[in-house]
Write an enzyme that holds these catalytic residues in place. Structure first.
Site, PDB file in Angstrom:
ATOM      1  N   THR A  45       0.861  -1.174   0.000  1.00 23.75           N
ATOM      2  CA  THR A  45       0.000   0.000   0.000  1.00 23.75           C
ATOM      3  C   THR A  45       0.901   1.228   0.000  1.00 23.75           C
ATOM      4  OG1 THR A  45      -0.183  -0.032   2.407  1.00 23.75           O
ATOM      5  CG2 THR A  45      -1.898  -1.193   1.163  1.00 23.75           C
ATOM      6  N   VAL A  47       1.273   4.349   1.578  1.00 28.74           N
ATOM      7  CA  VAL A  47       1.934   4.948   2.746  1.00 28.74           C
ATOM      8  C   VAL A  47       2.840   3.922   3.430  1.00 28.74           C
ATOM      9  CG1 VAL A  47       1.603   6.159   4.939  1.00 28.74           C
ATOM     10  CG2 VAL A  47       0.054   6.602   3.030  1.00 28.74           C
ATOM     11  N   CYS A  48       2.401   2.671   3.480  1.00 31.10           N
ATOM     12  CA  CYS A  48       3.216   1.632   4.119  1.00 31.10           C
ATOM     13  C   CYS A  48       4.521   1.417   3.342  1.00 31.10           C
ATOM     14  CB  CYS A  48       2.443   0.322   4.220  1.00 31.10           C
ATOM     15  SG  CYS A  48       0.981   0.454   5.279  1.00 31.10           S
ATOM     16  N   THR A  49       4.430   1.426   2.027  1.00 26.90           N
ATOM     17  CA  THR A  49       5.629   1.284   1.210  1.00 26.90           C
ATOM     18  C   THR A  49       6.560   2.465   1.438  1.00 26.90           C
ATOM     19  OG1 THR A  49       4.420   0.006  -0.442  1.00 26.90           O
ATOM     20  CG2 THR A  49       6.486   1.030  -1.156  1.00 26.90           C
ATOM     21  N   MET A  52       8.210   2.033   4.986  1.00 29.89           N
ATOM     22  CA  MET A  52       9.256   1.003   5.065  1.00 29.89           C
ATOM     23  C   MET A  52      10.491   1.418   4.254  1.00 29.89           C
ATOM     24  SD  MET A  52       8.299  -1.278   7.240  1.00 29.89           S
ATOM     25  CE  MET A  52       7.428  -0.008   8.161  1.00 29.89           C
TER      26      MET A  52
END
Length: 159
Positions: A45, A47-49, A52
């Site tokens: 997704t 924002v998660c990418t 990280m």
């Protein structure tokens, strides 16, 4: 939800690190602490990418502090290994496939309009070698990223 000064909930879960290994928090404290646990709602997704990849961009700084970064999500370890590969992440990702860690840390959230339940709120915990949480940040807004400078400073303080 754990706060600064609390003892971190111990857990055992699959670690996606290119392979799949068993990860037990209490067993990693001696060699890996301070440990940065970065919980995120879901691999692949936006924002998660971004989050990280931001931790990856700062990984050398965390390594200089002898801090170890781990991402944590409800994704399967197989999905997390693919996510690591596609984003060239050099740190391990912990699979909380059954949601037990998220539950223990009290950071569960739902995207009811999408039919997605029980994923992690975007959260960061820094844990020192004694298992004490020295930094806790939890967002109720999945679009907000942590203050990476603040996380790095917390890891330095916990070293």
């Amino acid at each position: 939800m754990p706060e600064t000064g609390d003892t971190a909930a111990d857990f055992t879960a699959p670690l996606a690190n290119g392979d799949i290994e068993e990860f037990t928090l209490s067993e990693r404290l001696e060699d890996d602490a301070p440990i940065v646990l970065a919980f995120f709602p879901g691999a692949f997704t936006s924002v998660c990418t971004t989050e990280m990849c931001a931790f990856q961009d700062r990984l050398a700084s965390f390594n200089d502090l002898d801090a170890t970064v781990y991402g944590v999500s409800r994704d399967s370890p197989f999905t997390l290994n693919e996510f690591r590969d596609q984003n060239e992440l050099e740190f391990g990702l912990i699979s909380d496939y059954n949601g037990e860690i998220i539950d223990d840390y009290g950071i569960e959230m739902d995207f009811a309009d999408l039919g997605v339940y029980g994923v992690a709120k975007r959260s960061v915990f820094v844990i020192d070698g004694d298992g004490e949480i020295t930094y806790a940040w939890v967002s109720d807004d999945p679009g907000v990223e942590p203050d990476y400078d603040e996380v790095e400073a917390a890891a330095e303080d916990a070293a």
